[in-house]
Motif scaffolding. Sequence first.
Motif, PDB file in Angstrom:
ATOM      1  N   HIS A  45      24.395  21.250 -22.675  1.00  0.00           N
ATOM      2  CA  HIS A  45      23.263  22.342 -22.353  1.00  0.00           C
ATOM      3  C   HIS A  45      22.755  22.872 -23.407  1.00  0.00           C
ATOM      4  O   HIS A  45      23.425  23.112 -24.315  1.00  0.00           O
ATOM      5  N   GLY A  46      21.335  22.889 -23.207  1.00  0.00           N
ATOM      6  CA  GLY A  46      20.625  23.502 -24.456  1.00  0.00           C
ATOM      7  C   GLY A  46      20.095  22.741 -25.578  1.00  0.00           C
ATOM      8  O   GLY A  46      19.417  23.167 -26.311  1.00  0.00           O
ATOM      9  N   ILE A  47      20.575  21.657 -25.651  1.00  0.00           N
ATOM     10  CA  ILE A  47      20.254  20.723 -26.678  1.00  0.00           C
ATOM     11  C   ILE A  47      19.113  19.782 -26.062  1.00  0.00           C
ATOM     12  O   ILE A  47      19.212  18.911 -24.936  1.00  0.00           O
ATOM     13  N   LEU A  48      18.039  19.626 -26.526  1.00  0.00           N
ATOM     14  CA  LEU A  48      16.843  18.892 -26.019  1.00  0.00           C
ATOM     15  C   LEU A  48      16.640  17.496 -27.107  1.00  0.00           C
ATOM     16  O   LEU A  48      16.276  17.904 -27.881  1.00  0.00           O
ATOM     17  N   PRO A  49      17.227  16.330 -26.622  1.00  0.00           N
ATOM     18  CA  PRO A  49      17.362  15.418 -27.467  1.00  0.00           C
ATOM     19  C   PRO A  49      15.980  14.843 -27.943  1.00  0.00           C
ATOM     20  O   PRO A  49      15.113  15.014 -27.063  1.00  0.00           O
ATOM     21  N   ARG A  50      15.937  14.411 -28.984  1.00  0.00           N
ATOM     22  CA  ARG A  50      14.891  13.723 -29.533  1.00  0.00           C
ATOM     23  C   ARG A  50      14.844  12.142 -28.994  1.00  0.00           C
ATOM     24  O   ARG A  50      15.860  11.570 -29.033  1.00  0.00           O
ATOM     25  N   ARG A  51      13.853  11.812 -28.518  1.00  0.00           N
ATOM     26  CA  ARG A  51      13.749  10.645 -27.791  1.00  0.00           C
ATOM     27  C   ARG A  51      13.062   9.568 -28.433  1.00  0.00           C
ATOM     28  O   ARG A  51      12.064   9.601 -29.204  1.00  0.00           O
ATOM     29  N   ARG A  52      13.576   8.284 -28.425  1.00  0.00           N
ATOM     30  CA  ARG A  52      13.023   7.214 -29.283  1.00  0.00           C
ATOM     31  C   ARG A  52      12.035   6.415 -28.269  1.00  0.00           C
ATOM     32  O   ARG A  52      11.162   6.013 -28.872  1.00  0.00           O
ATOM     33  N   ASP A  53      12.243   6.011 -27.201  1.00  0.00           N
ATOM     34  CA  ASP A  53      11.565   5.579 -26.209  1.00  0.00           C
ATOM     35  C   ASP A  53      10.673   6.445 -25.557  1.00  0.00           C
ATOM     36  O   ASP A  53      11.027   7.385 -24.675  1.00  0.00           O
ATOM     37  N   GLU A  54       9.442   6.206 -25.730  1.00  0.00           N
ATOM     38  CA  GLU A  54       8.373   7.301 -25.196  1.00  0.00           C
ATOM     39  C   GLU A  54       8.255   7.533 -23.591  1.00  0.00           C
ATOM     40  O   GLU A  54       7.988   8.260 -23.031  1.00  0.00           O
TER      41      GLU A  54
END
Length: 425
Positions: free
Chosen positions: A124-133
């Motif tokens: 909870h609370g971690i907003l992942p960096r996304r690779r696939d847009e």
Amino acid sequence: MNFSDSELIETLLSEQGLGRAAGESEADLILINTCSVRAHAEQRVMGRLRALKKLKDRRPEILLGVCGCMAQRMGEDLLRELPWVDLVVGPDSYRRLPGLVSRAGRDNPVQAAELVLDRAETYHGILPRRRDEVSAWVPITRGCDNFCSYCIVPYVRGRERSLEPEAVERQVALAVEGGAREVVLLGQNVNSYRSGPTGFAGLLRRLESVPGLARVRFLTSHPRDLSDEIVEAMAGCGKVCEHLHLPVQSGSDRVLEAMNRGYTRDYYLDRVRLLRSRVPGLSLTTDILVGFPGETAEDFGRTVSLMKQVCFDYAYTFRYSPRPGTAAAGLEDSVPEQEKKRRLQQVIDLQLAHTRAALDSMVGAEVEAMVVKPARSGQGKYLARTRGHFSVILPAESSQVGRVVRTVVTAHTGMSLVAGAGCDT
Ligand code: 5AD
Ligand code: SF4
């Protein structure tokens, strides 16, 4: 799930100022995220880790870590067996990774293991960096309580827990803000999602109102927990794609019971009937597991006949391998390897024919496809996906990535559809 966890790990480390290296030979830290579901997956990781010893001998300052299910399963044994590995970190301990990395950097590599399974950890609370847009993974549950007798997941990922609906919605909205047009809700068994009064159907309905979101998909469903209410939510929510991955594993009641799957062949077929009547055009995919202990030729025949009855659009097919600590590991692995291979080949061939028939039936049809990325073949061709999750190769431009287009299917390659240029919907 592991791809998504790798995004999470990358995010946690980037918050500490670490960035992605161009390649293995330039990296100061190498983490391998692992799967334990089949013995073969683990053997490949062991091979990779053995190969990395050479790099470690040359550059002893590199930190080498193993994350995920295999780290959890083998724990300190892995550190003993492969003494050049520095860190083992289980799936509920990723918040500890930044600390471990900086400590190891300070103290010179000392081996460390973080293996606590935490019933409350949802990241909870971690907003992942996304690779696939275009398409973003959003884990909504972690762990599994089903204890299918062949499966190691409940032991290495711990008890099932759900992320609150507000947090799911926030993650989805942020993914859309970051350019995603589709989300894939993830969990070992998303159908048993529950947070207070909100079940999975409620969550699907809630996501309908997220602005800018075009499509919702989810993985994986468990037939036992696929309630009428969930089918109705699929039918009624315009953003939810007409695709369901519904692992059946076997068509024999005797084997299903020994697998502790919690449903019968008839029940599964009944779900399929309901789904197909309520969600027209549904594309249905599955997992098939052959060679479970005690699977007779007749049991296997029931799997083949179920496949013929349902005609899945695609199936992931597996040969049983015993996993330590599971209930089935205590049973005699009675089907000889040769026979397992033969059964596997038979279901692969049958599925190929069914997939081909599904693709044949789409030639000439107009489909809605979301442009995802340039196709590997290049030359102005792009990969797009239908709502049923079929791949479509079509001419497009980079500005169309993320757009949903209408196009007519002209042919197929046996795996992907081929279509003309699309027009915007
Ligand atoms: N052996 C072979 N396949 C397995 N799976 C899970 N456990 C095993 C095992 N011990 C397969 C199941 C599951 C998929 C993710 O992996 O079919 O649905
Ligand atoms: Fe494994 Fe069964 Fe849980 Fe799927 S539902 S992760 S097969 S125990």
